[in-house]
Design a protein around this motif. Structure first.
Motif, short mmCIF file in Angstrom:
data_model
loop_
_atom_site.label_atom_id
_atom_site.label_comp_id
_atom_site.label_asym_id
_atom_site.label_seq_id
_atom_site.Cartn_x
_atom_site.Cartn_y
_atom_site.Cartn_z
N ILE A 148 0.99 -1.11 -0.02
CA ILE A 148 -0.08 0.17 -0.09
C ILE A 148 0.94 1.16 0.00
CG2 ILE A 148 -1.51 1.43 1.67
CD1 ILE A 148 -2.90 -1.20 2.13
N LEU A 149 1.80 1.16 0.82
CA LEU A 149 2.77 2.45 0.80
C LEU A 149 3.59 2.56 -0.34
CD1 LEU A 149 3.21 4.49 3.01
CD2 LEU A 149 1.80 2.47 3.75
N SER A 150 3.98 1.53 -1.09
CA SER A 150 4.68 1.56 -2.57
C SER A 150 3.66 2.07 -3.35
CB SER A 150 5.00 -0.02 -3.01
OG SER A 150 5.54 0.14 -4.31
N ALA A 151 2.35 1.91 -3.27
CA ALA A 151 1.37 2.26 -4.29
C ALA A 151 0.97 3.83 -4.04
CB ALA A 151 0.06 1.64 -4.35
N ASN A 152 1.06 4.38 -2.70
CA ASN A 152 0.72 5.57 -2.39
C ASN A 152 2.08 6.74 -2.58
OD1 ASN A 152 0.72 7.91 -0.12
ND2 ASN A 152 -1.29 7.38 -0.84
N SER A 153 3.31 5.63 -2.20
CA SER A 153 4.41 6.65 -2.65
C SER A 153 4.61 6.87 -4.22
CB SER A 153 5.42 5.87 -2.10
OG SER A 153 5.66 5.70 -0.69
N TRP A 154 4.19 5.92 -5.03
CA TRP A 154 4.47 6.16 -6.42
C TRP A 154 3.60 7.48 -6.99
CZ3 TRP A 154 0.58 6.32 -10.53
CH2 TRP A 154 1.30 6.19 -11.63
N LEU A 155 2.33 7.56 -6.34
CA LEU A 155 1.56 8.52 -6.32
C LEU A 155 2.26 10.13 -6.13
CD1 LEU A 155 -1.85 7.69 -4.84
CD2 LEU A 155 -1.23 7.47 -7.42
N GLN A 156 3.02 9.85 -5.14
CA GLN A 156 3.90 11.21 -4.50
C GLN A 156 4.94 11.40 -5.49
OE1 GLN A 156 2.68 12.73 -1.63
NE2 GLN A 156 1.40 10.93 -1.26
N THR A 157 5.78 10.34 -5.73
CA THR A 157 6.85 10.27 -6.82
C THR A 157 6.95 9.37 -7.86
OG1 THR A 157 8.13 9.03 -5.18
CG2 THR A 157 8.72 11.44 -5.22
N PRO A 158 5.88 9.65 -9.00
CA PRO A 158 5.62 8.60 -9.92
C PRO A 158 7.15 8.30 -10.69
CG PRO A 158 5.01 10.68 -10.68
CD PRO A 158 5.41 10.76 -9.17
N ALA A 159 7.25 6.99 -10.92
CA ALA A 159 8.56 6.60 -11.54
C ALA A 159 8.45 5.21 -12.34
CB ALA A 159 9.89 6.58 -10.33
N GLY A 160 9.30 5.05 -13.05
CA GLY A 160 9.03 3.68 -13.69
C GLY A 160 8.50 3.54 -15.11
N GLY A 161 8.19 4.83 -15.59
CA GLY A 161 7.48 4.84 -16.80
C GLY A 161 6.98 6.17 -17.39
#
Length: 485
Positions: A148-161
């Motif tokens: 869940i924190l990985s998904a939410n952190s991606w919303l904060q700092t999108p990466a990998g695409g």
């Protein structure tokens, strides 16, 4: 006020906020308490002290209560992504949906699968197998936190695409999962859940001690909690500081809202830290405030002057910066204040412990300390909730920071339908809360069953070719003799 009832986006945001804030109350306790149960059951296996067994049985009742409410309250959150936030799901579903799928299949199913053995397997499986089940339950709960924190952190700092025609195309799943915010965000939440659980257990233990109910028994759980909190409380403060530093570098607009900083402080100057203030978004200034000279420079860079500027909110157009500045500003200070208070309480408790004041005889005389622990019991929840307010409200107006706006991510639904579901969920959650408080208080009032005998398997080898005693007793005498031969 009445405009809110006709604003679909605002109502959808309010509904998601309600479900997130309420749902978070329950897994916060189970993820941390699961680790405590692993430790307490391990102590029982190592020492054969029956008190630890009774602790494991008692606290597991509160665990399963929170688990059940958490599952029920979390279902609406999953449905909202497809109902209230369909454009968002379509835009980022290839990554966001995949990660949430990992959480459900890897983590939640692991926790749920072994929960039954943890609760009902005391007399049915060998002790080490039962302990392994408890470990897997705790691991599954904390693995949920990771995803869940990985998904939410991606919303904060999108990466990998990258976003192509409004849709995120994943190029490197590992890079997306391990986005810049992920590690510190997970650790911050991990320690938050553990610290919250420790102070809930410690507060309940202190209540028993203060009321002189099983004082010796609960002085033991309080000491176990304190021994863990000695490490957890300062680590949480340190990881929280690292998270704030990341906001400084990756989300300067959020930092400006957290500090109610309207004007930019250039590099090379000292930055004052605002202790309390009254932010006014209309006037784009603080109507009044109390500052500590130069403190923000040390908090951000451990230097008297800044190497990088601290941007003020005026650097962004009103449409591109966070609103509800006062909420973000004070939520951050409440979270930090609670963290410092809990660390201070741990320090005072350690001093009393070293003085011999927490012994089974003397602990009942520490009324002020027991009251402080009872007062601290709900504070972890407040810190977690205010921290998530800073994290999510401070990200606005972006749902994916710098890439996808919240206003463009909501489904085009009639406002009346969203309002109806919001009121319905509010009613259901009210029932859940009343039920949880009733059954939780009932468990606490009833207290532990100190007459409960330990499983007989505790004295038997884990692997044995001999049938269990109760199985031999069912056989005819001849068969028993044959078995012995």
């Amino acid at each position: 006020m009445f405009d809110l009832f006709s604003d679909t986006v605002a109502l959808s945001r309010l509904q998601f906020a309600l479900t997130a804030i309420f749902h978070m109350l329950w897994p916060v306790l189970t993820t941390g308490m699961g680790i405590y149960l692993v430790i307490i059951e391990g102590l029982w296996l190592k020492t054969k002290n029956l008190d630890y067994y009774h602790h494991a049985r008692f606290w597991s009742k509160l665990y399963v209560l929170n688990f059940g409410i958490g599952v029920a309250s979390g279902l609406p959150m999953a449905f909202q992504f497809g109902l209230n936030w369909a454009p968002f799901s379509e835009s980022v579903g290839d990554f966001f949906g995949t990660v949430l799928g990992f959480e459900a299949t890897m983590a939640f199913m692991l926790e749920a699968s072994f929960l039954g053995i943890m609760l009902f397997g005391w007399e049915r499986v060998p002790p080490l197998i039962h302990w392994l089940s408890t470990i897997l339950v705790a691991f599954g709960a904390n693995l949920s936190t990771f995803w869940i924190l990985s998904a939410n952190s991606w919303l904060q700092t999108p990466a990998g695409g990258e976003f192509v025609n409004g849709k995120f195309v994943v190029q490197d799943y590992f890079q997306a999962i391990a986005n810049p915010f992920m590690v510190n965000s997970f650790l911050h939440m991990f320690f938050a859940t553990l610290e919250t659980s420790l102070f809930v257990i410690g507060g309940i233990s202190a209540w028993y001690v203060l009321n002189q109910r099983h004082a010796e028994f609960f002085s033991r759980s309080l000491k176990v909690v304190l021994a863990l909190a000695i490490a957890v409380a300062p680590l949480q403060i340190f990881v929280g500081h690292l998270s704030a530093e990341q906001v400084y570098h990756y989300q300067p607009a959020k930092l400006a809202a957290m500090e109610a900083q309207w004007e930019t402080i250039p590099a090379g100057q000292a930055a004052d830290w605002s202790l309390v203030a009254l932010p006014s978004e209309k006037n784009e200034q603080n109507l009044w405030e109390i500052k500590i000279p130069g403190a923000l420079s040390y908090l951000l860079e451990l230097k008297p002057t800044l190497d990088e500027p601290v941007k003020g909110l005026k650097e962004w157009e009103p449409a591109n910066r966070p609103h509800l500045v006062g909420l973000i500003y004070y939520s951050f200070r409440i979270m930090v204040g609670i963290g410092l208070f809990l660390a201070g309480l741990v320090l005072m408790s350690v001093v009393q412990w070293l003085r011999g004041k927490l012994s089974a005889i003397a602990i009942t005389e520490q009324k002020w300390l027991m009251r402080a622990w009872i007062f601290a019991a709900p504070l972890g929840y407040i810190a977690v909730e205010t921290g998530w307010i800073v994290r999510c409200v401070g990200r606005q107006p972006w749902i994916v920071y710098g890439e996808l706006r919240t206003v463009d991510s909501a489904s085009h639904l009639p406002a009346g339908e969203v309002l109806f579901s919001l009121l319905g969920l509010s009613s259901i959650y009210t029932v859940f809360l009343i039920a949880a408080l009733y059954f939780g208080s009932r468990i606490i009032r009833r207290g532990p069953n100190l007459e409960l005998p330990a499983p007989q398997a505790i004295s038997q080898p884990i692997l044995s070719l001999q049938p269990a005693q109760h199985e031999r007793d069912r056989r005819p005498a001849e068969a028993q003799q044959e078995t012995q031969v």
